[in-house]
Scaffold this motif. Structure first.
Motif, PDB file in Angstrom:
ATOM      1  N   ILE A  97       0.839  -1.201   0.000  1.00  0.00           N
ATOM      2  CA  ILE A  97       0.000   0.000   0.000  1.00  0.00           C
ATOM      3  C   ILE A  97       0.872   1.250   0.000  1.00  0.00           C
ATOM      4  O   ILE A  97       0.642   2.178  -0.777  1.00  0.00           O
ATOM      5  N   TRP A  98       1.880   1.270   0.869  1.00  0.00           N
ATOM      6  CA  TRP A  98       2.756   2.441   0.950  1.00  0.00           C
ATOM      7  C   TRP A  98       3.515   2.654  -0.355  1.00  0.00           C
ATOM      8  O   TRP A  98       3.698   3.781  -0.799  1.00  0.00           O
ATOM      9  N   LEU A  99       4.000   1.557  -0.971  1.00  0.00           N
ATOM     10  CA  LEU A  99       4.733   1.686  -2.225  1.00  0.00           C
ATOM     11  C   LEU A  99       3.836   2.240  -3.324  1.00  0.00           C
ATOM     12  O   LEU A  99       4.248   3.115  -4.092  1.00  0.00           O
ATOM     13  N   SER A 100       2.600   1.766  -3.383  1.00  0.00           N
ATOM     14  CA  SER A 100       1.656   2.265  -4.392  1.00  0.00           C
ATOM     15  C   SER A 100       1.326   3.735  -4.173  1.00  0.00           C
ATOM     16  O   SER A 100       1.193   4.500  -5.117  1.00  0.00           O
ATOM     17  N   LYS A 101       1.198   4.114  -2.907  1.00  0.00           N
ATOM     18  CA  LYS A 101       0.774   5.474  -2.577  1.00  0.00           C
ATOM     19  C   LYS A 101       1.919   6.495  -2.626  1.00  0.00           C
ATOM     20  O   LYS A 101       1.756   7.594  -3.140  1.00  0.00           O
ATOM     21  N   TYR A 102       3.088   6.116  -2.083  1.00  0.00           N
ATOM     22  CA  TYR A 102       4.172   7.087  -1.917  1.00  0.00           C
ATOM     23  C   TYR A 102       5.368   6.886  -2.848  1.00  0.00           C
ATOM     24  O   TYR A 102       6.231   7.753  -2.937  1.00  0.00           O
ATOM     25  N   GLY A 103       5.472   5.735  -3.505  1.00  0.00           N
ATOM     26  CA  GLY A 103       6.545   5.500  -4.468  1.00  0.00           C
ATOM     27  C   GLY A 103       7.939   5.563  -3.873  1.00  0.00           C
ATOM     28  O   GLY A 103       8.221   4.969  -2.846  1.00  0.00           O
ATOM     29  N   TRP A 104       8.838   6.299  -4.557  1.00  0.00           N
ATOM     30  CA  TRP A 104      10.244   6.346  -4.169  1.00  0.00           C
ATOM     31  C   TRP A 104      10.463   6.885  -2.759  1.00  0.00           C
ATOM     32  O   TRP A 104      11.425   6.509  -2.097  1.00  0.00           O
ATOM     33  N   SER A 105       9.587   7.763  -2.286  1.00  0.00           N
ATOM     34  CA  SER A 105       9.800   8.335  -0.951  1.00  0.00           C
ATOM     35  C   SER A 105       9.642   7.282   0.150  1.00  0.00           C
ATOM     36  O   SER A 105      10.340   7.337   1.160  1.00  0.00           O
ATOM     37  N   ILE A 106       8.766   6.302  -0.055  1.00  0.00           N
ATOM     38  CA  ILE A 106       8.624   5.246   0.947  1.00  0.00           C
ATOM     39  C   ILE A 106       9.809   4.287   0.869  1.00  0.00           C
ATOM     40  O   ILE A 106      10.242   3.754   1.890  1.00  0.00           O
ATOM     41  N   ILE A 107      10.349   4.079  -0.319  1.00  0.00           N
ATOM     42  CA  ILE A 107      11.555   3.252  -0.445  1.00  0.00           C
ATOM     43  C   ILE A 107      12.690   3.917   0.321  1.00  0.00           C
ATOM     44  O   ILE A 107      13.424   3.268   1.065  1.00  0.00           O
ATOM     45  N   PHE A 108      12.811   5.230   0.170  1.00  0.00           N
ATOM     46  CA  PHE A 108      13.843   5.972   0.898  1.00  0.00           C
ATOM     47  C   PHE A 108      13.632   5.850   2.408  1.00  0.00           C
ATOM     48  O   PHE A 108      14.546   5.488   3.141  1.00  0.00           O
ATOM     49  N   ALA A 109      12.421   6.129   2.863  1.00  0.00           N
ATOM     50  CA  ALA A 109      12.142   6.128   4.302  1.00  0.00           C
ATOM     51  C   ALA A 109      12.334   4.744   4.918  1.00  0.00           C
ATOM     52  O   ALA A 109      12.960   4.609   5.978  1.00  0.00           O
ATOM     53  N   LEU A 110      11.811   3.717   4.279  1.00  0.00           N
ATOM     54  CA  LEU A 110      11.919   2.374   4.847  1.00  0.00           C
ATOM     55  C   LEU A 110      13.314   1.782   4.687  1.00  0.00           C
ATOM     56  O   LEU A 110      13.673   0.865   5.422  1.00  0.00           O
ATOM     57  N   SER A 111      14.110   2.318   3.766  1.00  0.00           N
ATOM     58  CA  SER A 111      15.494   1.868   3.653  1.00  0.00           C
ATOM     59  C   SER A 111      16.338   2.357   4.816  1.00  0.00           C
ATOM     60  O   SER A 111      17.438   1.871   5.041  1.00  0.00           O
ATOM     61  N   LEU A 112      15.826   3.307   5.568  1.00  0.00           N
ATOM     62  CA  LEU A 112      16.515   3.782   6.765  1.00  0.00           C
ATOM     63  C   LEU A 112      16.195   2.922   7.986  1.00  0.00           C
ATOM     64  O   LEU A 112      16.904   2.966   8.983  1.00  0.00           O
ATOM     65  N   VAL A 113      15.113   2.133   7.904  1.00  0.00           N
ATOM     66  CA  VAL A 113      14.664   1.302   9.027  1.00  0.00           C
ATOM     67  C   VAL A 113      15.181  -0.120   8.807  1.00  0.00           C
ATOM     68  O   VAL A 113      14.809  -0.753   7.812  1.00  0.00           O
ATOM     69  N   PRO A 114      16.008  -0.639   9.709  1.00  0.00           N
ATOM     70  CA  PRO A 114      16.674  -1.922   9.461  1.00  0.00           C
ATOM     71  C   PRO A 114      15.773  -3.105   9.085  1.00  0.00           C
ATOM     72  O   PRO A 114      16.055  -3.798   8.131  1.00  0.00           O
ATOM     73  N   ILE A 115      14.707  -3.384   9.768  1.00  0.00           N
ATOM     74  CA  ILE A 115      13.934  -4.592   9.495  1.00  0.00           C
ATOM     75  C   ILE A 115      12.975  -4.414   8.328  1.00  0.00           C
ATOM     76  O   ILE A 115      12.774  -5.330   7.543  1.00  0.00           O
ATOM     77  N   LEU A 116      12.412  -3.253   8.163  1.00  0.00           N
ATOM     78  CA  LEU A 116      11.440  -3.034   7.096  1.00  0.00           C
ATOM     79  C   LEU A 116      12.079  -2.889   5.723  1.00  0.00           C
ATOM     80  O   LEU A 116      11.412  -3.023   4.713  1.00  0.00           O
ATOM     81  N   THR A 117      13.365  -2.636   5.687  1.00  0.00           N
ATOM     82  CA  THR A 117      14.027  -2.370   4.420  1.00  0.00           C
ATOM     83  C   THR A 117      13.969  -3.546   3.448  1.00  0.00           C
ATOM     84  O   THR A 117      13.732  -3.371   2.266  1.00  0.00           O
TER      85      THR A 117
END
Length: 162
Positions: A97-117
């Protein structure tokens, strides 16, 4: 002293035994299975390894691991099915859902969080998200994360030593 207590804990992990090669492998594999990179990097800093080398090796391994998990998802093969079982369904649905809604910005944000990345990188591949956008946002986030881990890890060690 606290450093005497932490030293055996930081020197025990499997990847620490192999130095910078172990850190690189740890960073790559942490994209697939959540191994704590910060323990390995802090242990190497504690052993006197160069901060610049730890940063370069950690960030390059992490970016390569991100690319690997993207292609695991893109392929949609058996490895993705195994990874899918290791994460809760609700985490996967949120990531879609987040990827569909926010695109690259969610990839950036979740790449900062160790487990969700690793979840979001695999799902980006499954959804065949633009590799260029994925690569840029994931790389910037993982390099920033590696910098923060090395900087604050070194700061923590300097604080403990004094």
């Amino acid at each position: 002293m606290l450093i005497d207590f932490l030293k055996p804990i930081l020197e025990n992990p499997f990847f620490v035994k192999y130095g910078l090669t172990g850190l690189f492998l740890n960073a790559v594999f942490a994209s697939i299975v959540p191994f704590p990179i910060v323990v390995t990097s802090t242990a190497l800093l504690l052993n006197g390894q160069s901060e610049a080398m730890v940063f370069i090796i950690m960030s390059s391994g992490s970016v390569i691991g991100g690319i690997l998990t993207y292609y695991i998802g893109y392929d949609g093969g058996k490895v993705y099915k195994i990874l899918k079982r290791t994460h809760r369904e609700e985490q996967q649905q949120k990531s879609v859902i987040w990827l569909s809604k926010y695109g690259w910005s969610i990839i950036f944000a979740l790449s900062l969080v160790p487990i969700l990345t690793e979840i979001v990188t695999v799902i980006a591949g499954v959804k065949k998200y633009s590799f260029k956008k994925f690569f840029i946002s994931m790389s910037i986030a993982r390099v920033a994360s590696a910098f923060a881990m090395v900087y604050f890890g070194n700061m923590f060690l300097q604080y403990i030593k004094t």
